[in-house]
Write a protein that holds these residues in place. Structure first.
Motif, PDB file in Angstrom:
ATOM      1  N   TYR A  28       7.316   1.597   0.699  1.00 19.53           N
ATOM      2  CA  TYR A  28       6.544   0.426   1.110  1.00 19.53           C
ATOM      3  C   TYR A  28       5.407   0.104   0.159  1.00 19.53           C
ATOM      4  N   CYS A  29       4.926   1.087  -0.570  1.00 19.47           N
ATOM      5  CA  CYS A  29       3.967   0.796  -1.638  1.00 19.47           C
ATOM      6  C   CYS A  29       4.621  -0.115  -2.674  1.00 19.47           C
ATOM      7  N   LEU A  30       5.804   0.263  -3.129  1.00 19.56           N
ATOM      8  CA  LEU A  30       6.519  -0.575  -4.091  1.00 19.56           C
ATOM      9  C   LEU A  30       6.858  -1.930  -3.487  1.00 19.56           C
ATOM     10  N   ASP A  31       7.223  -1.947  -2.216  1.00 19.36           N
ATOM     11  CA  ASP A  31       7.594  -3.196  -1.565  1.00 19.36           C
ATOM     12  C   ASP A  31       6.460  -4.215  -1.635  1.00 19.36           C
ATOM     13  N   ASN A  32       5.236  -3.748  -1.393  1.00 19.93           N
ATOM     14  CA  ASN A  32       4.104  -4.666  -1.431  1.00 19.93           C
ATOM     15  C   ASN A  32       3.796  -5.146  -2.838  1.00 19.93           C
ATOM     16  N   PHE A  33       3.813  -4.241  -3.814  1.00 24.06           N
ATOM     17  CA  PHE A  33       3.519  -4.672  -5.181  1.00 24.06           C
ATOM     18  C   PHE A  33       4.623  -5.558  -5.727  1.00 24.06           C
ATOM     19  N   GLN A  35      -8.007   1.165  -8.206  1.00 24.00           N
ATOM     20  CA  GLN A  35      -7.193   2.008  -7.336  1.00 24.00           C
ATOM     21  C   GLN A  35      -5.947   2.503  -8.055  1.00 24.00           C
ATOM     22  N   LEU A  36      -5.521   3.697  -7.663  1.00 23.43           N
ATOM     23  CA  LEU A  36      -4.376   4.344  -8.287  1.00 23.43           C
ATOM     24  C   LEU A  36      -3.363   4.722  -7.222  1.00 23.43           C
ATOM     25  N   PHE A  37      -2.108   4.318  -7.427  1.00 24.97           N
ATOM     26  CA  PHE A  37      -1.006   4.646  -6.537  1.00 24.97           C
ATOM     27  C   PHE A  37       0.084   5.332  -7.350  1.00 24.97           C
ATOM     28  N   VAL A  38       0.701   6.359  -6.771  1.00 21.29           N
ATOM     29  CA  VAL A  38       1.727   7.096  -7.521  1.00 21.29           C
ATOM     30  C   VAL A  38       2.924   7.384  -6.631  1.00 21.29           C
ATOM     31  N   GLY A  39       4.040   7.675  -7.289  1.00 22.22           N
ATOM     32  CA  GLY A  39       5.233   8.074  -6.553  1.00 22.22           C
ATOM     33  C   GLY A  39       6.291   8.620  -7.483  1.00 22.22           C
ATOM     34  N   CYS A  40       7.092   9.516  -6.968  1.00 27.82           N
ATOM     35  CA  CYS A  40       8.273   9.999  -7.679  1.00 27.82           C
ATOM     36  C   CYS A  40       9.094  10.834  -6.710  1.00 27.82           C
ATOM     37  N   LEU A  41      10.368  10.998  -7.032  1.00 30.14           N
ATOM     38  CA  LEU A  41      11.204  11.906  -6.271  1.00 30.14           C
ATOM     39  C   LEU A  41      10.804  13.340  -6.601  1.00 30.14           C
ATOM     40  N   ALA A  57     -11.763  -9.368  16.088  1.00 27.95           N
ATOM     41  CA  ALA A  57     -11.046  -8.143  15.717  1.00 27.95           C
ATOM     42  C   ALA A  57      -9.948  -8.508  14.731  1.00 27.95           C
ATOM     43  N   TRP A  58      -9.574  -7.531  13.883  1.00 27.90           N
ATOM     44  CA  TRP A  58      -8.578  -7.838  12.856  1.00 27.90           C
ATOM     45  C   TRP A  58      -7.923  -6.578  12.325  1.00 27.90           C
ATOM     46  N   CYS A  59      -6.763  -6.770  11.701  1.00 25.89           N
ATOM     47  CA  CYS A  59      -6.050  -5.695  11.039  1.00 25.89           C
ATOM     48  C   CYS A  59      -5.266  -6.317   9.886  1.00 25.89           C
ATOM     49  N   ILE A  60      -5.315  -5.664   8.716  1.00 29.34           N
ATOM     50  CA  ILE A  60      -4.699  -6.191   7.503  1.00 29.34           C
ATOM     51  C   ILE A  60      -3.833  -5.108   6.877  1.00 29.34           C
ATOM     52  N   ARG A  61      -2.642  -5.448   6.462  1.00 30.82           N
ATOM     53  CA  ARG A  61      -1.795  -4.480   5.767  1.00 30.82           C
ATOM     54  C   ARG A  61      -2.309  -4.286   4.348  1.00 30.82           C
ATOM     55  N   LEU A  62      -2.564  -3.053   3.984  1.00 29.30           N
ATOM     56  CA  LEU A  62      -3.075  -2.739   2.654  1.00 29.30           C
ATOM     57  C   LEU A  62      -1.946  -2.707   1.633  1.00 29.30           C
ATOM     58  N   GLN A  63      -2.313  -2.678   0.338  1.00 34.20           N
ATOM     59  CA  GLN A  63      -1.287  -2.765  -0.692  1.00 34.20           C
ATOM     60  C   GLN A  63      -0.378  -1.549  -0.702  1.00 34.20           C
ATOM     61  N   GLY A  64      -0.843  -0.406  -0.196  1.00 38.15           N
ATOM     62  CA  GLY A  64       0.019   0.764  -0.083  1.00 38.15           C
ATOM     63  C   GLY A  64       1.029   0.678   1.039  1.00 38.15           C
ATOM     64  N   GLY A  65       0.960  -0.388   1.842  1.00 41.32           N
ATOM     65  CA  GLY A  65       1.919  -0.588   2.926  1.00 41.32           C
ATOM     66  C   GLY A  65       1.421  -0.155   4.292  1.00 41.32           C
ATOM     67  N   PHE A  66       0.206   0.356   4.363  1.00 42.67           N
ATOM     68  CA  PHE A  66      -0.336   0.882   5.611  1.00 42.67           C
ATOM     69  C   PHE A  66      -1.177  -0.164   6.340  1.00 42.67           C
ATOM     70  N   LEU A  67      -1.252  -0.023   7.663  1.00 44.72           N
ATOM     71  CA  LEU A  67      -2.208  -0.813   8.425  1.00 44.72           C
ATOM     72  C   LEU A  67      -3.608  -0.381   8.008  1.00 44.72           C
ATOM     73  N   GLY A  68      -4.496  -1.335   7.803  1.00 39.33           N
ATOM     74  CA  GLY A  68      -5.831  -0.970   7.349  1.00 39.33           C
ATOM     75  C   GLY A  68      -6.858  -2.035   7.684  1.00 39.33           C
ATOM     76  N   ALA A  69      -8.092  -1.779   7.236  1.00 37.63           N
ATOM     77  CA  ALA A  69      -9.208  -2.679   7.533  1.00 37.63           C
ATOM     78  C   ALA A  69      -9.213  -3.044   9.014  1.00 37.63           C
ATOM     79  N   LEU A  70      -8.820  -2.083   9.850  1.00 36.34           N
ATOM     80  CA  LEU A  70      -8.774  -2.301  11.296  1.00 36.34           C
ATOM     81  C   LEU A  70     -10.193  -2.227  11.843  1.00 36.34           C
ATOM     82  N   GLN A  71     -10.627  -3.316  12.477  1.00 37.46           N
ATOM     83  CA  GLN A  71     -12.007  -3.337  12.936  1.00 37.46           C
ATOM     84  C   GLN A  71     -12.188  -4.307  14.102  1.00 37.46           C
ATOM     85  N   VAL A  72     -13.136  -3.939  14.960  1.00 38.21           N
ATOM     86  CA  VAL A  72     -13.576  -4.784  16.066  1.00 38.21           C
ATOM     87  C   VAL A  72     -15.077  -4.997  15.907  1.00 38.21           C
TER      88      VAL A  72
END
Length: 287
Positions: A32-37, A73-79, A200-215
Motif C-alpha cells: 500500500y505504500c507503493l500503491d499510494n506513491f 521522509q524515507l520509506f523502504v521495502g523489499c522481499l 473531526a477528521w482522518c486522512i490516509r497517509l502516503q504510507g497507506g495508513f490511516l493518520g492525522a486522526l483528530q477530534v
C-alpha cells in the motif's frame, strides 16, 4: 562494479508492487505504500521532491527493493531475499539533512539501525508502533451512525489550515503536506451542520495508513474519532483495499479503539528521526 543507487519510475514501481501480493498480508505495508506513491505519480507526473531508488544489483530488482525519499521522509521495502541489499542501499543515501524514517516494517529495522549506527547519526526519536489491519470484506461491513446535527464528507484543501493548526505533529512544511494528502489520498471530515465547522477528521497517509486522526478539543469524548475512522475505513474498503493504521503501544485509548472496531495487530513498524548532520532542514514556502 560497485553497487549504486538507481532511479526508478512509475512502470517499475507498478511491477514491484505485484511482488508484494505474495504471502498476503505479510507485505501489506510495502504494497500500500507503493500503491499510494503510484497514485501520486499518475495524478501528478510532475510532482516535486519525491525520488525513488533501487540498487543497480539485479538481485535488488528481483527483491523489489525500493527506497522512497519524500521531502524529508524515507520509506523502504523489499522481499526477505533483499534484506542485506536494503542495508547497502540505505548506506548509499545522503543522510546529511536528516530523515524521518516512516512506517518501517519490523523486518527492516535491523538494516536501518545498522546504517544509523555506522554513520553515527544522532536521533531525535525512535518509536515502535503496532500495525493494525482489517481486511477489505470486514471493513465494508462497519456500521456508521452519524449523529443528528452532523454530516461527513471528504475534506477540502480549505480545511488544511485548521487541520495543520490543530495537528500535534505540525512542523515547517506540514501545511503543504496536509494539502497534498487531502488532494491525493482518501480522507473524511465530520462537520457540524448548523455552522459547517469541521470537528473531526482522518486522512490516509502516503504510507497507506490511516493518520492525522483528530477530534477538536471542543468535541472530544463523543465517539467522533471512532466515527471518522470507520467512515474512512469503509471508504477505502469500498475501493477494494484493506485498511491499516499505526498506533504507539503507549496510546491506550487508540489501541482500545482499533481493537474494539475489529482491527488486528499483525506487525510492528518503526518511526525514526535522524538529526541533520549540520544545521536544520529548511523547506521553501509552499513545498
Amino acid at each position: 562494479m560497485p553497487l549504486q543507487l538507481e532511479l526508478i519510475g512509475l512502470q517499475q514501481l507498478e511491477n514491484y508492487q505485484q511482488h508484494y501480493i505474495q504471502q498476503w498480508p505479510k507485505y501489506v505495508a510495502e504494497f500500500y505504500c507503493l500503491d499510494n506513491f503510484i497514485r501520486f505519480f499518475r495524478v501528478d507526473p510532475q510532482i516535486e521532491n519525491i525520488t525513488v531508488y533501487t540498487l543497480s544489483e539485479q538481485k535488488a530488482k528481483d527483491a523489489a527493493l525500493f527506497v522512497i525519499v519524500d521531502r524529508y521522509q524515507l520509506f523502504v521495502g523489499c522481499l526477505d531475499s533483499g534484506k542485506e541489499l536494503l542495508r547497502q542501499a540505505l548506506d548509499l543515501l545522503d543522510w546529511s539533512t536528516g530523515f524521518k524514517c516512516s512506517s518501517i516494517p519490523f523486518r527492516h529495522i535491523e538494516a536501518l539501525e545498522q546504517v544509523v549506527k555506522a554513520k553515527q547519526l544522532k536521533l531525535r526519536y525512535s518509536d515502535l508502533t503496532n500495525l493494525y489491519y482489517m481486511p477489505q470484506k470486514e471493513a465494508t461491513k462497519l456500521e456508521i451512525d452519524t449523529p443528528a446535527g452532523f454530516y461527513m464528507k471528504s475534506l477540502s484543501e480549505q480545511d488544511a489550515n485548521l487541520i495543520n493548526d490543530e495537528w500535534p505533529n505540525r512542523h515547517e512544511g506540514s501545511l503543504y503536506f496536509i494539502k497534498r494528502q487531502i488532494r491525493l489520498c482518501a480522507n473524511v471530515g465530520l462537520y457540524e451542520a448548523s455552522t459547517q465547522e469541521l470537528v473531526a477528521w482522518c486522512i490516509r497517509l502516503q504510507g497507506g495508513f490511516l493518520g492525522a486522526l483528530q477530534v477538536r478539543a471542543t468535541h472530544t469524548r463523543r465517539g467522533f474519532g471512532s466515527l471518522v475512522t470507520k467512515k474512512l475505513s469503509q471508504r477505502i474498503a469500498v475501493g477494494g483495499q484493506d485498511v491499516m493504521a499505526l498506533v504507539n503501544p503507549d496510546n491506550r485509548a487508540s489501541n482500545e479503539m482499533f481493537s474494539k472496531l475489529g482491527f488486528q495487530v499483525i506487525d510492528q513498524c518503526l518511526w525514526l528521526r535522524t538529526e541533520p548532520v549540520s544545521g536544520e532542514l529548511m523547506w521553501p514556502d509552499g513545498q
